[in-house]
Design a protein around this motif. Sequence first.
Motif, PDB file in Angstrom:
ATOM      1  N   GLU A 184       0.828  -1.210   0.000  1.00  0.00           N
ATOM      2  CA  GLU A 184       0.000   0.000   0.000  1.00  0.00           C
ATOM      3  C   GLU A 184       0.861   1.257   0.000  1.00  0.00           C
ATOM      4  O   GLU A 184       0.451   2.281  -0.570  1.00  0.00           O
ATOM      5  CB  GLU A 184      -0.938  -0.013   1.213  1.00  0.00           C
ATOM      6  N   ALA A 229      -4.885   5.875   3.155  1.00  0.00           N
ATOM      7  CA  ALA A 229      -4.251   4.572   2.976  1.00  0.00           C
ATOM      8  C   ALA A 229      -4.429   3.783   4.263  1.00  0.00           C
ATOM      9  O   ALA A 229      -4.309   4.330   5.367  1.00  0.00           O
ATOM     10  CB  ALA A 229      -2.767   4.726   2.648  1.00  0.00           C
ATOM     11  N   VAL A 275      -5.721   1.810  -0.799  1.00  0.00           N
ATOM     12  CA  VAL A 275      -5.366   3.220  -0.961  1.00  0.00           C
ATOM     13  C   VAL A 275      -6.498   3.872  -1.735  1.00  0.00           C
ATOM     14  O   VAL A 275      -6.834   3.429  -2.838  1.00  0.00           O
ATOM     15  CB  VAL A 275      -4.030   3.394  -1.701  1.00  0.00           C
ATOM     16  N   GLY A 285       2.060  -0.996  -6.251  1.00  0.00           N
ATOM     17  CA  GLY A 285       2.118  -2.015  -5.212  1.00  0.00           C
ATOM     18  C   GLY A 285       3.057  -3.154  -5.560  1.00  0.00           C
ATOM     19  O   GLY A 285       3.880  -3.582  -4.742  1.00  0.00           O
ATOM     20  N   GLU A 340      -5.956  -2.476  -4.593  1.00  0.00           N
ATOM     21  CA  GLU A 340      -5.879  -1.046  -4.355  1.00  0.00           C
ATOM     22  C   GLU A 340      -7.136  -0.543  -3.676  1.00  0.00           C
ATOM     23  O   GLU A 340      -7.131   0.471  -3.019  1.00  0.00           O
ATOM     24  CB  GLU A 340      -5.669  -0.317  -5.682  1.00  0.00           C
TER      25      GLU A 340
END
Length: 643
Positions: free
Chosen positions: A419, A438, A450, A476, A634
């Motif tokens: 992250e 985040a 995030v 990532g 994500e």
Amino acid sequence: MNNLGRNLALWVSIILVLLLLVNMFQPGSAQHTAQQLAYSDFVADVDAGHVRSVVMQNHNISGTLKDGTAFESYAPDDPSLVSHLVSKGVEVSAKPLDQDGSPLLRYFLNALPILLLVAAWLFMMRQMQGAGGRAMGFGKSRARMLTEKHGRVTFDDVAGIDEPKAELQEIVDFLKDPQKFTRLGGKIPKGVLLVGPPGTGKTLLARAIAGEANVPFFTISGSDFVEMFVGVGASRVRDMFEQGKKAAPCIIFIDEIDAVGRHRGAGMGGGNDEREQTLNQMLVEMDGFESNEGVILIAATNRPDVLDPALLRPGRFDRQVVVPNPDVSGREKILRVHMRKVPLAADVDPRIIARGTPGFSGADLANLVNEAALAAARLGRRTVSMREFENAKDKVLMGVERRSLVMSDEEKKRTAYHEAGHAITAVLVPESEPIHKATIIPRGRALGMVMRLPEDDRLSMSRNNAIAHLVVAMGGRVAEEVVYGKDNICNGAMGDIKMATRVARSMVTEWGMSEKLGMIAYVDDDQGGGFFGAQNRNFSEETAREIDEEIRRLIEDAYEQARNYLHGHVDELHRLANALLEYETLSGEEIRQIMRGQPIERAEEDEKGPINRRASVPQVSAGEERPAPFVAEEGSQTVPQPG
């Protein structure tokens, strides 16, 4: 409740009648103890002088002996029996056959079977109607008229869609004062079609029109017309308009009209004939030989592309009003409407909440306020603070926290670096949306997320924005490669790869953002395809190979950009990962402070009250680690489709 009471009263009445009959026909206590004598024994007792009295009822004989014993017997047709009894000194009395019952009781007993059959028939018919069978009313309309008990809705209860309200205000004025328009030759619109995404307030807007004009409001769903029996839907349409004519001026609202108003000729036979007959009848009722003065038909749908063209022409649905998702100003107004019944703390600012919820519909915002109120109630608070609204927004956008999920230290560390890679690339890429938050707290199916939010409502996407999405999505995986090495990467980037592939494919095949393949649409989404749907191919195998190569090139270029960003900011990557391990959740401003090397301070609450704590960054070193068994995505980052 009324049906239950009627059914209960019916069964109680039946039980009482049965008990009455049993009591009426039950022999008395003297009859139960009477001794049964044969006729020969009875004659012998008479001759012996043992009989005191007898009661004769046709051939039935009952009486008492001189010792008080009751007896019963049955006599044959003996004309000399009475004279013989009198000669022996027996007291003789006679009764007719009908002496034990009154005429009214006899009539009731004779009519009882018929009454029971009628009661059973009525009970079954009521049960069939209550179950929705409606055996005697298939062709009746199922439109329900809303009354004051449902709550009157006005335009004051509808916020965030000022343009549709202004366009529909003319309908209200026409219903209130039709002569204002008819004196100049104007005609009242016959139909209004409300078009918009789900949850934007189309049904609420239709109710507000009726509430403002103070006219009857009938509501029905498009699926209520269609049945398995051919002709039922057309009959219900006729009955619905007949009800409307009797209550005119009124409004008839059909929700999800696409269930009955789809293109005709799409199929052959079967249930499609019934749907087409229903649509044909609706077309005739709306603009046929008979006038429907004072009856305004309002329909709502989020699929206007599938409606039949004859339904949309002037004279039927004269107006098509688009009800879009609200902008930031509209979201603020909607939040204020839903916050009227919620006790708010002093730190709640609807403007800030509206700016942090782009793309939310009215239903989403109502759910947000409700989740915040529920969260405050669970904590035993008297008011709803900004903290509850932020938590509710995270719950709606990213899912429910899974704090019960047990993660090893190595998995948490890998998730923190993953992250942190997303967060750093989101900060460094100029065209990326500002990072909002985040977290490494598992939400939904992701171990961490995030979230980025645009500062303003974005209706389109440039090529630089699309490339920024790809770079952030690759951040990532690159962070894992930088820290753990290329051979120790895990499956945590699976969701990122899927999202990046969708964006890259849309850039090449739909948005015309590929220099090699040009501005050509290679997919057809007219039948439910599109960005997230199934797409129909209309190109050759050679073109498909070029499309795959171009998608791979875009993703690989984004991967190289993310690698360049993170290799130049390894120290920031370690600092941000350590802060995530300590705090678990960081805001966008805190992330930027950590990247600048500044310590962060935050006020946290414990049982005794707020305490201040300065972030201390523990030192962790990168090492080998087994792959995480869960997918770390994500998160709620969505890609808006150009409108």
